[in-house]
Design an enzyme around this catalytic site. Structure first.
Site, PDB file in Angstrom:
ATOM      1  N   LYS A   1       0.828  -1.210   0.000  1.00 31.58           N
ATOM      2  CA  LYS A   1       0.000   0.000   0.000  1.00 31.58           C
ATOM      3  C   LYS A   1       0.870   1.271   0.000  1.00 31.58           C
ATOM      4  O   LYS A   1       0.634   2.177  -0.793  1.00 31.58           O
ATOM      5  CB  LYS A   1      -0.941  -0.004   1.233  1.00 31.58           C
ATOM      6  CG  LYS A   1      -1.893  -1.197   1.201  1.00 31.58           C
ATOM      7  CD  LYS A   1      -2.849  -1.217   2.382  1.00 31.58           C
ATOM      8  CE  LYS A   1      -2.188  -1.550   3.701  1.00 31.58           C
ATOM      9  NZ  LYS A   1      -1.555  -2.884   3.744  1.00 31.58           N
ATOM     10  N   THR A   2       1.894   1.289   0.858  1.00 26.32           N
ATOM     11  CA  THR A   2       2.765   2.471   0.907  1.00 26.32           C
ATOM     12  C   THR A   2       3.498   2.638  -0.423  1.00 26.32           C
ATOM     13  O   THR A   2       3.619   3.743  -0.957  1.00 26.32           O
ATOM     14  CB  THR A   2       3.812   2.309   2.039  1.00 26.32           C
ATOM     15  OG1 THR A   2       3.128   1.869   3.203  1.00 26.32           O
ATOM     16  CG2 THR A   2       4.549   3.591   2.320  1.00 26.32           C
TER      17      THR A   2
ATOM     18  N   THR B   1      -5.913  -1.756   7.048  1.00 25.40           N
ATOM     19  CA  THR B   1      -6.061  -3.215   7.081  1.00 25.40           C
ATOM     20  C   THR B   1      -7.485  -3.554   7.507  1.00 25.40           C
ATOM     21  O   THR B   1      -7.873  -4.703   7.497  1.00 25.40           O
ATOM     22  CB  THR B   1      -5.088  -3.804   8.123  1.00 25.40           C
ATOM     23  OG1 THR B   1      -5.185  -3.021   9.318  1.00 25.40           O
ATOM     24  CG2 THR B   1      -3.660  -3.785   7.625  1.00 25.40           C
TER      25      THR B   1
ATOM     26  N   ARG C   1       6.486  -8.276   1.768  1.00 24.25           N
ATOM     27  CA  ARG C   1       7.355  -7.872   2.884  1.00 24.25           C
ATOM     28  C   ARG C   1       7.977  -9.104   3.543  1.00 24.25           C
ATOM     29  O   ARG C   1       9.152  -9.092   3.901  1.00 24.25           O
ATOM     30  CB  ARG C   1       6.591  -7.042   3.913  1.00 24.25           C
ATOM     31  CG  ARG C   1       7.500  -6.668   5.091  1.00 24.25           C
ATOM     32  CD  ARG C   1       6.836  -5.796   6.119  1.00 24.25           C
ATOM     33  NE  ARG C   1       6.554  -4.465   5.599  1.00 24.25           N
ATOM     34  CZ  ARG C   1       5.429  -3.813   5.810  1.00 24.25           C
ATOM     35  NH1 ARG C   1       4.481  -4.360   6.530  1.00 24.25           N
ATOM     36  NH2 ARG C   1       5.254  -2.610   5.310  1.00 24.25           N
TER      37      ARG C   1
HETATM   38  P1  ADP Z   1       2.182  -1.981   3.157  1.00 28.24           P
HETATM   39  O1  ADP Z   1       2.202  -0.480   3.078  1.00 28.24           O
HETATM   40  O2  ADP Z   1       0.964  -2.577   2.499  1.00 28.24           O
HETATM   41  O3  ADP Z   1       2.370  -2.515   4.552  1.00 28.24           O
HETATM   42  P2  ADP Z   1       4.711  -1.791   1.684  1.00 28.24           P
HETATM   43  O4  ADP Z   1       4.309  -0.916   0.540  1.00 28.24           O
HETATM   44  O5  ADP Z   1       5.490  -1.150   2.783  1.00 28.24           O
HETATM   45  O6  ADP Z   1       3.412  -2.538   2.300  1.00 28.24           O
HETATM   46  O7  ADP Z   1       5.527  -3.034   1.070  1.00 28.24           O
HETATM   47  C1  ADP Z   1       6.321  -3.899   1.849  1.00 28.24           C
HETATM   48  C2  ADP Z   1       7.587  -4.271   1.104  1.00 28.24           C
HETATM   49  O8  ADP Z   1       7.274  -5.123   0.002  1.00 28.24           O
HETATM   50  C3  ADP Z   1       8.331  -3.081   0.521  1.00 28.24           C
HETATM   51  O9  ADP Z   1       9.721  -3.309   0.654  1.00 28.24           O
HETATM   52  C4  ADP Z   1       7.953  -3.087  -0.940  1.00 28.24           C
HETATM   53  O10 ADP Z   1       8.970  -2.586  -1.694  1.00 28.24           O
HETATM   54  C5  ADP Z   1       7.716  -4.555  -1.233  1.00 28.24           C
HETATM   55  N1  ADP Z   1       6.606  -4.733  -2.202  1.00 28.24           N
HETATM   56  C6  ADP Z   1       5.295  -4.634  -1.917  1.00 28.24           C
HETATM   57  N2  ADP Z   1       4.547  -4.867  -3.013  1.00 28.24           N
HETATM   58  C7  ADP Z   1       5.402  -5.128  -4.011  1.00 28.24           C
HETATM   59  C8  ADP Z   1       5.229  -5.466  -5.403  1.00 28.24           C
HETATM   60  N3  ADP Z   1       3.995  -5.586  -5.932  1.00 28.24           N
HETATM   61  N4  ADP Z   1       6.314  -5.653  -6.164  1.00 28.24           N
HETATM   62  C9  ADP Z   1       7.554  -5.547  -5.607  1.00 28.24           C
HETATM   63  N5  ADP Z   1       7.786  -5.253  -4.294  1.00 28.24           N
HETATM   64  C10 ADP Z   1       6.732  -5.040  -3.503  1.00 28.24           C
END
Ligand code: ADP
Length: 331
Positions: free
Chosen positions: A64-65, A158, A217
């Protein structure tokens, strides 16, 4: 497969999280979500307007981030980051909104945790790009309106159900982020290994993908642990399935990708004669936080068919019971 070399090195250096994709093309999977976002972004660029407010929901670690950053990048603007629990007082959100420039993206993580006053200030900010503030108290109170630059709020949660209807309705775009397939996780692992010059063979990256709980992650975290073990204990940069199993074993992660907390959870239900048990009782019994269990531990146990949620409580499936009976962990 996306070749990480297409990203110029100097741009990568500005990217603090090396694993974070910096183009839509590098963002693996979520094809439907990406294509509807693509259309919405292109339409906004065409109309020279900011993208509509966007709500992203799904489990932690699914991207999401990362998507908020990518949206800002595609809109050729900046992304400001905040998390709802840190926005305590009305003046926190006022400060954030007044600090925005025309067209910028404001990302608020865990948006379901905004307090009521902050949320109410956001309503007019989101709808009319206006802040309605009350200054002073009681009879001396005055209302003041401040115009804001047009911006895009990207909210992440979430817990979609915990967002109030008035806030949810103000997001023009609402998208769910799904768990990733093994193939997609394998691509993420392969891309990241290449980026850090780590030689993970095909079988090894498939194995890591399989135990990564559908979550990038977790895949990246496991890969980092394997790298530590390989470099320090085995003095190598070449990763095989065997090495992964040994490395993860040293972190108490087994062949299913389950760790100590997962096994403790399953064991608790098993020792409780597997009668339906409420989440709060499990959390109290294990001394863990119930939302950690609900959002981090349970989704994967359900996904692999070890656990079911019934109206009366959580229950082990026959598969889950067989697995935990076969373990000799002593909790
Ligand atoms: P959230 O905000 O949903 O908790 P993040 O955006 O922080 O998740 O992602 C977690 C990790 O996984 C980060 O290091 C991100 O770069 C990696 N990541 C997430 N989705 C992807 C994707 N679709 N392709 C490549 N890397 C991803």
């Amino acid at each position: 497969l996306v070749d990480s070399k297409i990203i110029p090195e100097e741009k990568r250096k500005n990217n603090l999280n090396l694993a974070r994709p910096i183009t839509f093309q590098e963002f693996i999977g979520q094809e439907k979500l990406k294509s509807s976002l693509r259309i919405a972004i292109d339409a906004s660029i065409y109309r020279k307007e900011p993208l509509e407010h966007t709500l992203l929901y799904g489990q932690p670690g699914l991207g999401k981030t990362t998507l908020a950053f990518l949206i800002a990048k595609e809109m050729n603007t900046k992304c400001r980051i905040a998390t709802a629990p840190a926005i305590e007082r009305p003046r926190d959100i006022v400060g954030l909104l007044l600090g925005l420039k025309e067209g910028e993206v404001l990302f608020i993580d865990e948006i379901h945790r905004l307090n009521r006053l902050t949320e109410e200030l956001l309503y007019s900010a989101m709808e009319d790009f206006r802040l309605d503030l009350t200054m002073g108290a009681n009879r001396g109170a005055r209302c003041r309106t401040i115009n804001l630059p047009r911006f895009t709020l990207v909210g992440a949660t979430t817990k979609l159900a915990s967002i109030s209807a008035p806030l949810r309705d103000r997001f023009g775009i609402s998208q769910k982020i799904e768990f990733y397939t093994c193939d997609e996780l394998k691509q993420i692992i392969d891309n990241f290994s290449r980026l850090i010059s780590f030689n993970v063979d095909d079988e090894a990256s498939s194995h890591l993908a399989k135990i990564s709980r559908g979550t990038p992650r977790i895949a990246l975290r496991l890969l980092r642990r394997v790298r530590d073990y390989a470099q320090v204990v085995k003095k190598t940069n070449v990763i095989s399935v065997n090495l992964i199993k040994k490395a993860l074993n040293s972190y108490q992660i087994d062949e299913k990708g389950l760790d100590y907390v997962d096994r403790q959870y399953l064991s608790f239900l098993n020792q409780n004669k597997n009668i339906p048990t409420g989440l709060d009782s499990i959390a109290a019994g294990l001394g863990d936080d119930s939302s950690m269990l609900e959002f981090v531990v349970e989704p994967y146990l359900i996904q692999i068919g070890f656990l079911t949620r019934t109206p009366r409580g959580r229950l082990l499936t026959a598969l889950g019971k067989k697995y935990i009976d076969s373990k000799n962990d002593n909790f």
